[in-house]
Design a protein around this motif. Structure first.
Motif, short mmCIF file in Angstrom:
data_model
loop_
_atom_site.label_atom_id
_atom_site.label_comp_id
_atom_site.label_asym_id
_atom_site.label_seq_id
_atom_site.Cartn_x
_atom_site.Cartn_y
_atom_site.Cartn_z
N LEU A 195 0.80 -1.35 -0.06
CA LEU A 195 0.09 -0.08 -0.04
C LEU A 195 0.90 1.21 -0.25
N ALA A 196 1.93 1.26 0.72
CA ALA A 196 2.85 2.51 0.92
C ALA A 196 3.40 2.75 -0.60
N ALA A 197 3.90 1.66 -1.17
CA ALA A 197 4.59 1.80 -2.63
C ALA A 197 3.35 2.33 -3.56
N GLU A 198 2.08 1.80 -3.41
CA GLU A 198 0.99 2.30 -4.43
C GLU A 198 0.61 3.76 -4.17
N ALA A 199 0.84 4.13 -2.95
CA ALA A 199 0.23 5.31 -2.58
C ALA A 199 1.34 6.53 -2.77
N VAL A 200 2.14 6.35 -3.38
CA VAL A 200 3.13 7.32 -3.87
C VAL A 200 2.35 8.33 -4.70
N THR A 201 1.51 7.78 -5.64
CA THR A 201 0.87 8.85 -6.44
C THR A 201 -0.19 9.38 -5.74
N PRO A 202 -0.22 10.88 -6.04
CA PRO A 202 -1.44 11.58 -5.28
C PRO A 202 -2.73 11.21 -5.38
N ASP A 203 -3.18 10.72 -6.42
CA ASP A 203 -4.47 10.17 -6.77
C ASP A 203 -4.91 8.86 -6.17
N HIS A 204 -4.03 8.12 -5.46
CA HIS A 204 -4.26 6.97 -4.56
C HIS A 204 -5.07 7.38 -3.39
N PRO A 205 -6.04 6.69 -2.89
CA PRO A 205 -6.73 7.00 -1.74
C PRO A 205 -6.21 6.97 -0.40
N ALA A 206 -5.13 6.50 -0.50
CA ALA A 206 -4.27 6.27 0.64
C ALA A 206 -3.16 7.25 0.82
N HIS A 207 -2.82 7.94 -0.36
CA HIS A 207 -1.92 8.97 -0.46
C HIS A 207 -1.57 9.84 0.92
#
Length: 198
Positions: free
Chosen positions: A110-122
């Motif tokens: 999740l931390a890796a996916e969330a580096v993009t600002p549009d990710h809901p966990a960003h």
């Protein structure tokens, strides 16, 4: 919050079943690779039943992250005084994580996916890392003020380096668990910046 979340044991149990299923699915497929239907299937309920508790995929992700933070806070006694006690809790958390690889895999994915600002966990991870850096810096500053850090060790850099080392070691450990000693490496780092070993 719905009444079923607060008061009825059956509703609380069902909610926990859904969260446990979501943790498993996110750990395997990541947030973007998962679906509410798969989480519902794993939890043994219908898609409509899941939507009663979590009306959106984002709401479910937020609940998973909140649950993880609440469990960490209870287990780690995060209100410990800054200094050596906090460092001991960090090592205890690393020991716990090594015994529970699913948590580490979920968090890392999740931390890796969330580096993009549009990710809901960003925004969650931005806040999480900001708070963690601040807390770690306070502990290292307290140690410096007490004369417990080696000469020349910058408390803010020591904190940042510890966090980077911890996250990086966890990822390496997930890919090569027999070759990476997360706890040993973290202890060695802390002992290298402290005058007296932890």
């Amino acid at each position: 919050m719905r009444a079923v979340d607060r008061g009825y044991p059956k509703g609380r149990i069902r909610r926990e079943d859904i969260l446990a299923a979501a943790v498993a699915v996110y750990g395997e497929a990541g947030y973007h690779g998962s679906s509410l239907r798969e989480v519902a299937k794993r939890a043994g309920i219908t898609h409509a039943g899941l939507l009663y508790y979590f009306p959106t995929k984002e709401a479910l992700l937020a609940a998973v992250l909140e649950r993880r933070d609440a469990e960490d806070a209870v287990r780690e006694r995060l209100n410990a005084p800054a200094g050596r006690e906090v460092l001991k809790h960090w090592i205890a958390r690393a020991e716990y994580n090594v015994a529970h690889p699913g948590i580490v895999e979920l968090y890392s994915r999740l931390a890796a996916e969330a580096v993009t600002p549009d990710h809901p966990a960003h925004d969650y991870f931005v806040r999480h890392y900001r708070i963690a850096r601040r807390s770690a810096s306070v502990s290292f500053r307290v140690l410096a003020e007490r004369g417990e850090l080696r000469p020349g060790v910058d408390p803010n850099l020591a904190a940042l380096n510890y966090m980077a080392l911890s996250d990086g070691l966890q990822i390496q450990w997930l890919t090569s668990p027999d070759e990476v000693d997360v706890v040993g490496a973290l202890r060695q780092y802390l002992d290298s910046v402290l005058i007296e070993p932890l």
